[in-house]
Write a protein that holds these residues in place. Sequence first.
Motif, PDB file in Angstrom:
ATOM      1  N   UNK A   1      11.495  34.887  20.060  1.00  0.00           N
ATOM      2  CA  UNK A   1      10.861  36.098  20.546  1.00  0.00           C
ATOM      3  C   UNK A   1      10.951  36.229  22.058  1.00  0.00           C
ATOM      4  N   UNK A   2      10.865  37.470  22.533  1.00  0.00           N
ATOM      5  CA  UNK A   2      10.947  37.746  23.968  1.00  0.00           C
ATOM      6  C   UNK A   2       9.544  37.934  24.527  1.00  0.00           C
ATOM      7  N   UNK A   3       9.222  37.148  25.558  1.00  0.00           N
ATOM      8  CA  UNK A   3       7.924  37.237  26.230  1.00  0.00           C
ATOM      9  C   UNK A   3       8.169  37.788  27.635  1.00  0.00           C
ATOM     10  N   UNK A   4       7.804  39.044  27.909  1.00  0.00           N
ATOM     11  CA  UNK A   4       8.098  39.624  29.232  1.00  0.00           C
ATOM     12  C   UNK A   4       7.367  38.926  30.371  1.00  0.00           C
ATOM     13  N   UNK A   5       6.165  38.413  30.115  1.00  0.00           N
ATOM     14  CA  UNK A   5       5.419  37.736  31.186  1.00  0.00           C
ATOM     15  C   UNK A   5       6.134  36.447  31.587  1.00  0.00           C
ATOM     16  N   UNK A   6       6.524  35.666  30.611  1.00  0.00           N
ATOM     17  CA  UNK A   6       7.240  34.423  30.907  1.00  0.00           C
ATOM     18  C   UNK A   6       8.602  34.708  31.528  1.00  0.00           C
ATOM     19  N   UNK A   7       9.214  35.805  31.106  1.00  0.00           N
ATOM     20  CA  UNK A   7      10.522  36.167  31.672  1.00  0.00           C
ATOM     21  C   UNK A   7      10.400  36.503  33.150  1.00  0.00           C
ATOM     22  N   UNK A   8       9.363  37.236  33.515  1.00  0.00           N
ATOM     23  CA  UNK A   8       9.170  37.601  34.917  1.00  0.00           C
ATOM     24  C   UNK A   8       8.781  36.411  35.786  1.00  0.00           C
ATOM     25  N   UNK A   9       8.224  35.373  35.175  1.00  0.00           N
ATOM     26  CA  UNK A   9       7.834  34.192  35.927  1.00  0.00           C
ATOM     27  C   UNK A   9       9.000  33.242  36.195  1.00  0.00           C
ATOM     28  N   UNK A  10      10.097  33.444  35.532  1.00  0.00           N
ATOM     29  CA  UNK A  10      11.230  32.543  35.710  1.00  0.00           C
ATOM     30  C   UNK A  10      11.810  32.677  37.111  1.00  0.00           C
ATOM     31  N   UNK A  11      12.162  31.569  37.751  1.00  0.00           N
ATOM     32  CA  UNK A  11      12.749  31.648  39.101  1.00  0.00           C
ATOM     33  C   UNK A  11      14.019  32.484  39.143  1.00  0.00           C
ATOM     34  N   UNK A  12      14.787  32.430  38.076  1.00  0.00           N
ATOM     35  CA  UNK A  12      16.021  33.208  38.030  1.00  0.00           C
ATOM     36  C   UNK A  12      15.740  34.701  38.078  1.00  0.00           C
ATOM     37  N   UNK A  13      14.719  35.146  37.351  1.00  0.00           N
ATOM     38  CA  UNK A  13      14.358  36.561  37.358  1.00  0.00           C
ATOM     39  C   UNK A  13      13.827  36.984  38.728  1.00  0.00           C
ATOM     40  N   UNK A  14      13.016  36.138  39.345  1.00  0.00           N
ATOM     41  CA  UNK A  14      12.486  36.451  40.675  1.00  0.00           C
ATOM     42  C   UNK A  14      13.615  36.589  41.686  1.00  0.00           C
ATOM     43  N   UNK A  15      14.599  35.702  41.608  1.00  0.00           N
ATOM     44  CA  UNK A  15      15.735  35.777  42.529  1.00  0.00           C
ATOM     45  C   UNK A  15      16.549  37.053  42.318  1.00  0.00           C
ATOM     46  N   UNK A  16      16.711  37.456  41.079  1.00  0.00           N
ATOM     47  CA  UNK A  16      17.484  38.681  40.810  1.00  0.00           C
ATOM     48  C   UNK A  16      16.756  39.912  41.342  1.00  0.00           C
ATOM     49  N   UNK A  17      15.455  39.959  41.136  1.00  0.00           N
ATOM     50  CA  UNK A  17      14.695  41.105  41.635  1.00  0.00           C
ATOM     51  C   UNK A  17      14.722  41.137  43.164  1.00  0.00           C
ATOM     52  N   UNK A  18      14.584  39.960  43.783  1.00  0.00           N
ATOM     53  CA  UNK A  18      14.635  39.902  45.246  1.00  0.00           C
ATOM     54  C   UNK A  18      16.007  40.337  45.760  1.00  0.00           C
ATOM     55  N   UNK A  19      17.072  39.886  45.122  1.00  0.00           N
ATOM     56  CA  UNK A  19      18.421  40.288  45.535  1.00  0.00           C
ATOM     57  C   UNK A  19      18.635  41.782  45.341  1.00  0.00           C
ATOM     58  N   UNK A  20      18.044  42.322  44.289  1.00  0.00           N
ATOM     59  CA  UNK A  20      18.136  43.762  44.034  1.00  0.00           C
ATOM     60  C   UNK A  20      17.463  44.551  45.155  1.00  0.00           C
ATOM     61  N   UNK A  21      16.280  44.095  45.579  1.00  0.00           N
ATOM     62  CA  UNK A  21      15.566  44.764  46.673  1.00  0.00           C
ATOM     63  C   UNK A  21      16.341  44.618  47.985  1.00  0.00           C
ATOM     64  N   UNK A  22      16.878  43.429  48.256  1.00  0.00           N
ATOM     65  CA  UNK A  22      17.636  43.212  49.490  1.00  0.00           C
ATOM     66  C   UNK A  22      18.838  44.146  49.575  1.00  0.00           C
ATOM     67  N   UNK A  23      19.521  44.334  48.460  1.00  0.00           N
ATOM     68  CA  UNK A  23      20.697  45.214  48.471  1.00  0.00           C
ATOM     69  C   UNK A  23      20.304  46.654  48.767  1.00  0.00           C
ATOM     70  N   UNK A  24      19.154  47.090  48.247  1.00  0.00           N
ATOM     71  CA  UNK A  24      18.686  48.450  48.521  1.00  0.00           C
ATOM     72  C   UNK A  24      18.413  48.634  50.008  1.00  0.00           C
ATOM     73  N   UNK A  25      17.796  47.636  50.619  1.00  0.00           N
ATOM     74  CA  UNK A  25      17.479  47.727  52.048  1.00  0.00           C
ATOM     75  C   UNK A  25      18.763  47.815  52.867  1.00  0.00           C
ATOM     76  N   UNK A  26      19.770  47.030  52.501  1.00  0.00           N
ATOM     77  CA  UNK A  26      21.006  46.995  53.291  1.00  0.00           C
ATOM     78  C   UNK A  26      21.737  48.329  53.226  1.00  0.00           C
ATOM     79  N   UNK A  27      22.106  48.758  52.028  1.00  0.00           N
ATOM     80  CA  UNK A  27      22.898  49.992  51.968  1.00  0.00           C
ATOM     81  C   UNK A  27      22.042  51.226  52.224  1.00  0.00           C
ATOM     82  N   UNK A  28      20.734  51.159  51.904  1.00  0.00           N
ATOM     83  CA  UNK A  28      19.871  52.296  52.190  1.00  0.00           C
ATOM     84  C   UNK A  28      19.670  52.509  53.687  1.00  0.00           C
ATOM     85  N   UNK A  29      19.512  51.430  54.434  1.00  0.00           N
ATOM     86  CA  UNK A  29      19.325  51.549  55.885  1.00  0.00           C
ATOM     87  C   UNK A  29      20.567  52.118  56.554  1.00  0.00           C
ATOM     88  N   UNK A  30      21.733  51.669  56.112  1.00  0.00           N
ATOM     89  CA  UNK A  30      22.961  52.144  56.745  1.00  0.00           C
ATOM     90  C   UNK A  30      23.263  53.584  56.368  1.00  0.00           C
TER      91      UNK A  30
END
Length: 228
Positions: free
Chosen positions: A14-43
């Motif tokens: 089964x899929x547990x969304x809370x446990x999925x969001x707590x995974x370090x891999x998921x946190x890194x992907x979300x952070x990288x997603x936000x970083x990319x928005x800042x870079x191309x959005x600022x330019x």
Amino acid sequence: MEGASFGAGRAGAGFDPIEFLKQPQTILRIASWVFSIVVFGSIINEGYVNIDSPQLHCVYNRNDDACNYAIAIGIIAFFACVLFIIMDINFPQISSVKDRKRAVMLDMGFSGLWSFFWFVCFCFLANQWQRTPKMPEVDQAADAARAAIAFSFFSIISWAAMALKAFQRFRLGTDMSLFATDQFAPGTNAGYPGYPTGSGIESTETYQSPPFTENADISPKGYQAPSY
């Protein structure tokens, strides 16, 4: 079961969304997603200014290649993070071990490659920003230019960390005994079934003695041929 195959359980879990969001891999992907928005959005929003001409030029030393490169890397990273998050959600449902291995190798290769591209982007933007002359038009976009440089550096770290996490999952490999136990063995401590025994109906004496065996070799005592 955790760790059954490349860091994920067996298919059907089964899929547990809370446990999925707590995974370090998921946190890194979300952070990288936000970083990319800042870079191309600022330019895109403030990275082009009018410098001694009505035409817009890249704020990084009027080098349009610097802005175009950062925007391209940021947009591709944005969509890549979304696709990898979807892949992570569906990863436990992949029953094929080979498909799981390909997914982990794709994650590891792409993350490592994009970490290198972000390193090039950071060096490129920082170098061109140092060469940019001080002008009022440039000062208006200075915050956006510095933000793009800073988050390019943060993206190097986040993508390198994702590549490392993928490499760790790849080294975990697959414990095939977990799959073989459920598919081929009735139980962990169960022994092999013995051969079928007799029904208990057969007689212990298979053959019977032939008739008249007791007197077959005995000649009549005292018998004499009659004399005529």
